[in-house]
Write an enzyme that holds these catalytic residues in place. Structure first.
Site, mmCIF file in Angstrom:
data_model
loop_
_atom_site.group_PDB
_atom_site.id
_atom_site.type_symbol
_atom_site.label_atom_id
_atom_site.label_comp_id
_atom_site.label_asym_id
_atom_site.label_seq_id
_atom_site.Cartn_x
_atom_site.Cartn_y
_atom_site.Cartn_z
ATOM 1 N N ASP A 105 0.829 -1.196 0.000
ATOM 2 C CA ASP A 105 0.000 0.000 0.000
ATOM 3 C C ASP A 105 0.870 1.254 0.000
ATOM 4 O O ASP A 105 2.037 1.211 0.396
ATOM 5 C CB ASP A 105 -0.905 0.028 1.230
ATOM 6 C CG ASP A 105 -1.974 -1.050 1.183
ATOM 7 O OD1 ASP A 105 -2.060 -1.760 0.165
ATOM 8 O OD2 ASP A 105 -2.718 -1.179 2.169
ATOM 9 N N ASN A 136 -5.039 -0.858 3.529
ATOM 10 C CA ASN A 136 -5.150 -1.355 4.904
ATOM 11 C C ASN A 136 -3.811 -1.711 5.541
ATOM 12 O O ASN A 136 -3.778 -2.213 6.656
ATOM 13 C CB ASN A 136 -6.096 -2.561 4.973
ATOM 14 C CG ASN A 136 -5.671 -3.679 4.038
ATOM 15 O OD1 ASN A 136 -4.590 -3.658 3.461
ATOM 16 N ND2 ASN A 136 -6.543 -4.663 3.869
ATOM 17 N N GLU A 138 -26.069 -2.486 -4.100
ATOM 18 C CA GLU A 138 -26.445 -1.619 -2.991
ATOM 19 C C GLU A 138 -27.075 -0.397 -3.651
ATOM 20 O O GLU A 138 -26.377 0.440 -4.226
ATOM 21 C CB GLU A 138 -25.232 -1.227 -2.159
ATOM 22 C CG GLU A 138 -25.599 -0.343 -0.969
ATOM 23 C CD GLU A 138 -24.382 0.156 -0.205
ATOM 24 O OE1 GLU A 138 -24.478 0.293 1.024
ATOM 25 O OE2 GLU A 138 -23.339 0.423 -0.842
ATOM 26 N N ASP A 176 -20.963 -1.984 -4.310
ATOM 27 C CA ASP A 176 -21.057 -0.912 -3.329
ATOM 28 C C ASP A 176 -21.551 0.373 -3.991
ATOM 29 O O ASP A 176 -21.110 0.737 -5.082
ATOM 30 C CB ASP A 176 -19.669 -0.699 -2.726
ATOM 31 C CG ASP A 176 -19.631 0.410 -1.702
ATOM 32 O OD1 ASP A 176 -20.219 0.242 -0.628
ATOM 33 O OD2 ASP A 176 -18.999 1.455 -1.989
ATOM 34 N N ASP A 210 -6.070 -8.647 -2.173
ATOM 35 C CA ASP A 210 -5.327 -7.906 -1.153
ATOM 36 C C ASP A 210 -4.244 -8.788 -0.525
ATOM 37 O O ASP A 210 -4.521 -9.864 0.004
ATOM 38 C CB ASP A 210 -6.292 -7.409 -0.073
ATOM 39 C CG ASP A 210 -5.670 -6.332 0.788
ATOM 40 O OD1 ASP A 210 -4.682 -6.628 1.477
ATOM 41 O OD2 ASP A 210 -6.165 -5.188 0.757
ATOM 42 N N ASP A 269 -22.446 -2.554 7.885
ATOM 43 C CA ASP A 269 -22.548 -1.115 8.054
ATOM 44 C C ASP A 269 -23.687 -0.806 9.024
ATOM 45 O O ASP A 269 -24.830 -0.638 8.614
ATOM 46 C CB ASP A 269 -22.811 -0.492 6.682
ATOM 47 C CG ASP A 269 -22.616 1.005 6.674
ATOM 48 O OD1 ASP A 269 -22.386 1.573 7.748
ATOM 49 O OD2 ASP A 269 -22.696 1.601 5.598
ATOM 50 N N GLU A 272 -7.307 -5.102 -3.675
ATOM 51 C CA GLU A 272 -6.271 -4.405 -2.911
ATOM 52 C C GLU A 272 -6.755 -3.049 -2.425
ATOM 53 O O GLU A 272 -7.218 -2.210 -3.197
ATOM 54 C CB GLU A 272 -5.021 -4.233 -3.771
ATOM 55 C CG GLU A 272 -3.815 -3.757 -2.998
ATOM 56 C CD GLU A 272 -3.261 -4.784 -2.019
ATOM 57 O OE1 GLU A 272 -3.182 -4.475 -0.821
ATOM 58 O OE2 GLU A 272 -2.903 -5.894 -2.458
ATOM 59 N N THR A 273 -6.666 -2.845 -1.110
ATOM 60 C CA THR A 273 -7.163 -1.627 -0.490
ATOM 61 C C THR A 273 -6.115 -1.074 0.457
ATOM 62 O O THR A 273 -5.105 -1.718 0.743
ATOM 63 C CB THR A 273 -8.489 -1.891 0.255
ATOM 64 O OG1 THR A 273 -9.065 -0.650 0.673
ATOM 65 C CG2 THR A 273 -8.275 -2.774 1.471
#
Length: 793
Positions: free
Chosen positions: A180, A283, A474, A426, A310, A549, A280-281
């Protein structure tokens, strides 16, 4: 009443030094003319063989594996250089190459001989790479060196270009990335920023790099072909699933760890596991201060790359390790008959938006933005800022065909190469946007939207089951006309926010909110008011009461307000919805458990596709934190050391799931009919008052009525039970229900009563042990806020 999708994203505005921060830009409802011409084109519909990527972008070995072909798209760059590294972080490049542009396709290319990398530059291990790009706002100068201002004109020009050659750029099509932007080795997020203070900082040594991967042959097993209507969805975080599980002796919190839970989830009855974002984020910051929430991104809704699994979630962190391990995990679930869904975030990216609301120049530049900002991002009409329906940095430009190409190629890669069975999108309303810059307008009928492009290109699973992908939206975002529950294109399934809101209000707001029996009936029966007008079916309603959430199922009935500002490990977490429609049941623990049993029963007894959150099957708590986006801690990982009450609830949940799976009458392919279709003198579905009288229009529209029952004729739907009867008492006091006719020669038998008197390991009867109750006219007392389930046999 609408429950917002949550403030899970408000946190990014508080990140140290402004990394990924974004102002909220209000969205006008009117569609304006697009400011830039569309580019690219749609890909032909079709599927691909595993191991055979059907596009050329990214870094790929040729057929002989003697050369690596690098291809990257940019319509606005004037020069792109390929930088190749021997190590992932902390060192300069070993070689760089100037790339060549195809003026027809706007694809920049370079082929590099593997032998040259090995013999000349000593690269015998993974090949790490990135790009540097010049354009109209930063022109190429032959004397430029890293960290130089030569060629600089502006951080952003009138056309929205944000080229900066001091920033090494990640390939949008990289199949894995090395790390990251900020992590335990590099905590300085300013390296990636533009603007007067940061534009000359060279990010190359510390920046994430793409990793060149050879085709992988790891098997992901045989995909289940189950129809969506027959699924029970389990939403969970891949790290949280096992990080706190003492029974996992190796690789906790990873894909390999999750694979070890496949059999137990199958035993629970789960048929589809839906993982929070795995692409991949950002984090790696979670490991910088592992005992605080500072800068943490636990949920993962800030995607850095749409192709790469990720690396943090992989036990094998070597190059190619995350890809192999992810596929092995998918195979473990497939071997247990479980589909794998992933939550995908194509509405925004981890580059975020402006660092402040008053500075249009300071943005992060480490991938899309530095290659072709107006192609990949939706901008304001002056092209100077991001258009924001997400709250964290601006919309991905989902109406641009090139950006759509990337979305579709990413989805195909995860589906065809990595074995994924379905996707939850999302803030999916952003994918229905019908303009590129200066506006937001959702329109499901516009054939050019990303929503319709995905549907036409991804081989959706047929309603009756078979090969293909399950697609779940969503159906909301922030501002504009983005709240679109029930208004997605035909074929799309949706998180049904109205289902959640209706049952929450009825359970928790007696006397302060009005819910009519008719509203309850609509949600029990599959929400035909939302999905029956465009050819969709009950299973397109993803029924849920809680999700990642917000509150957990236990906390929904245990807290009156959010409790987010606790000390580690229970918080602190900023933001979070204030209007939760929750209630602590007067602080009575037995009533809290009863309410949770009712909530779970609603899900399993309603037409539609049920989804519940990981740990809800044993009353997991987040201690009142309803926005635990940053809580990478023991308080947010699933804890499998269960009390007696938790064990009893898990048995209750497991048996109700089994009951649903055993009774096709609860999983109808079409909306219920109110007539007798097979001549057995019983309507396919009928609603009743407690008195036993038919619930007519006057009863169903009266908000003062709080008890309702229904009967389903199982003989019309291929059920082993000749009829199913459900009675729900929403009153605070007990109500007697007069049972309807169970059919000729039949009697009613009790499967479960959610009231406290029945609590225990056998609250849901196993098949064949149901208690005989009686026939037509039998009066059965259901406690206040209780539910009764009977079958006729």
């Amino acid at each position: 009443m609408k429950l917002a999708p949550g403030n899970r994203r408000s946190w990014r505005a508080l990140l140290t030094a402004g990394l990924f921060a974004a102002p909220f830009l209000s969205c006008g409802p009117a569609q304006q003319a697009d400011l830039l011409a569309l580019e690219g084109g749609q890909e032909a519909v079709g599927t691909q063989e595993q191991g055979a990527i059907s596009w050329t972008l990214g870094a790929q070995y040729d057929a002989t594996k003697a050369n690596i072909n690098f291809n990257v798209y940019s319509s606005r760059a004037t020069r792109i250089e390929l930088y190749i590294y021997k190590t992932a972080q902390g060192a300069q490049e070993v070689v760089k190459y100037v790339m060549t542009k195809n003026t027809t396709t706007n694809v920049w290319s370079k082929s590099v001989a593997v032998s040259t990398l090995q013999t000349t530059y000593g690269i015998t291990g993974p090949v790490y790479y990135g790009y540097r790009a010049w354009g109209p706002n930063w022109t190429y100068n032959t004397s430029w060196t890293k960290g130089s201002s030569l060629g600089f004109i502006s951080d952003v020009d009138a056309s929205g270009n944000r080229f900066n050659p001091n920033k090494l750029l990640v390939d949008p099509y990289a199949l894995e990335i090395s790390h990251d932007p900020t992590n335990a080795t590099n905590t300085d997020g300013t390296l990636y920023a533009s603007g007067a203070t940061h534009r000359l900082k060279d990010s190359g040594a510390q920046a994430p790099k793409g990793i060149v991967l050879a085709p992988d042959t790891t098997s992901y097993g045989t995909k289940p072909t189950r129809a969506l209507k027959d699924d029970v969805i389990y939403e969970v975080h891949v790290r949280g699933l096992t990080q706190g599980d003492s029974s996992i002796t190796s690789c906790r919190g990873t894909y390999a760890g999750a694979a070890q839970k496949a059999a137990s989830l199958a035993a629970l009855g789960v048929t589809a596991v839906e993982f929070l974002p795995l692409q991949e984020t950002d984090n790696d910051d979670n490991d910088v201060s592992p005992t605080t929430t500072t800068d943490d991104n636990y949920w993962g809704y800030m995607t850095l790359n749409f192709f790469a699994p990720d690396r943090r979630y992989s036990c094998d962190k070597s190059a190619g390790g995350p890809t192999r391990e992810f596929k092995s995990m998918v195979k473990a679930f497939h071997d247990n008959g479980i589909k794998v869904f992933i939550d995908v975030v194509y509405n925004h990216t981890g580059e975020g938006g402006a660092w402040s609301s008053t500075d249009k120049t300071t943005y992060n530049v480490f991938t899309f933005r530095g290659l072709d900002n107006p192609t990949y991002y939706s901008l304001t009409s002056d092209m100077q800022n991001s258009w924001d329906n997400t709250g964290v940095g601006g919309n991905f430009n989902t109406f641009n065909p090139v950006a759509q190409d990337l979305i579709v190629h990413s989805l195909k890669y995860w589906k065809d190469e990595l074995g994924v069975d379905g996707f939850r999108f999302d803030l999916a309303s952003v994918l229905g946007n019908t303009c590129q810059h200066g506006c937001f307008n959702y329109d499901k009928l516009n054939a050019g939207t990303a929503l319709n492009r995905v549907w036409n290109n991804l081989s959706p699973r047929p309603a009756t089951g078979g090969t293909g992908a399950d697609l779940i939206a969503e159906p909301w975002a922030i501002g504009g006309n983005s709240y679109q529950v029930g208004n997605f294109p035909s074929g799309w399934a949706e998180w049904n926010g109205y289902y959640r809101d209706t049952f929450r209000k009825d359970q928790n707001q007696l006397g302060s909110a009005t819910v009519t029996p008719g509203e309850l009936a609509s949600r029990f029966a599959g929400s035909s008011d939302l999905y029956g007008d465009d050819g969709r079916k009950p299973f397109h309603s993803i029924n849920f009461l809680v999700a990642h959430d917000g509150f957990t199922l236990k906390d929904l009935y245990s807290y009156n307000t959010k409790n987010n500002l606790q000390a580690w490990p229970y918080g602190p977490s900023d933001g979070g919805e204030d209007h939760n429609v929750s209630w602590d049941q007067g602080g009575i623990a037995a009533d809290q458990r009863k309410a949770a049993r009712n909530g779970f029963a609603f899900l399993m007894l309603s037409a539609g596709t049920p989804m519940f959150n990981g740990g809800d099957e044993f009353l997991r708590t987040q201690y009142g934190n309803n926005n635990a986006y940053n809580l990478d801690s023991s308080a947010n990982w699933l804890n499998y050391a269960l009390s007696v009450d938790q064990t009893n609830f898990k048995t209750f949940a497991q048996r109700l799931i089994a009951f649903r799976k055993a009774h096709p009458a609860l999983r109808p392919a079409n909306f219920f009919s109110g007539v007798d279709n097979n001549g057995n003198v019983m309507e396919q579905m009928r609603w009743f008052q407690p008195s036993g009288a038919v619930a007519d229009s006057a009863y169903m529209t009266n908000g003062g009525n709080h008890a309702l029952a229904f009967r389903i004729d199982g003989t019309e739907l291929g059920d082993t039970a000749s009829a199913i009867y459900v009675a729900y008492n929403g009153w605070s006091g007990a109500v007697n229900f007069s049972l309807p006719w169970p059919g000729t020669g039949k009697q009613w038998y009790r499967v479960t009563d959610t009231c406290p008197w029945a609590e225990g390991a056998s609250q849901v009867a196993t098949p064949g042990t149901e208690t005989l109750i009686g026939g037509e006219g039998y009066s059965y007392g259901v406690c206040g806020r209780g539910l009764l389930l009977l079958i006729a046999k």
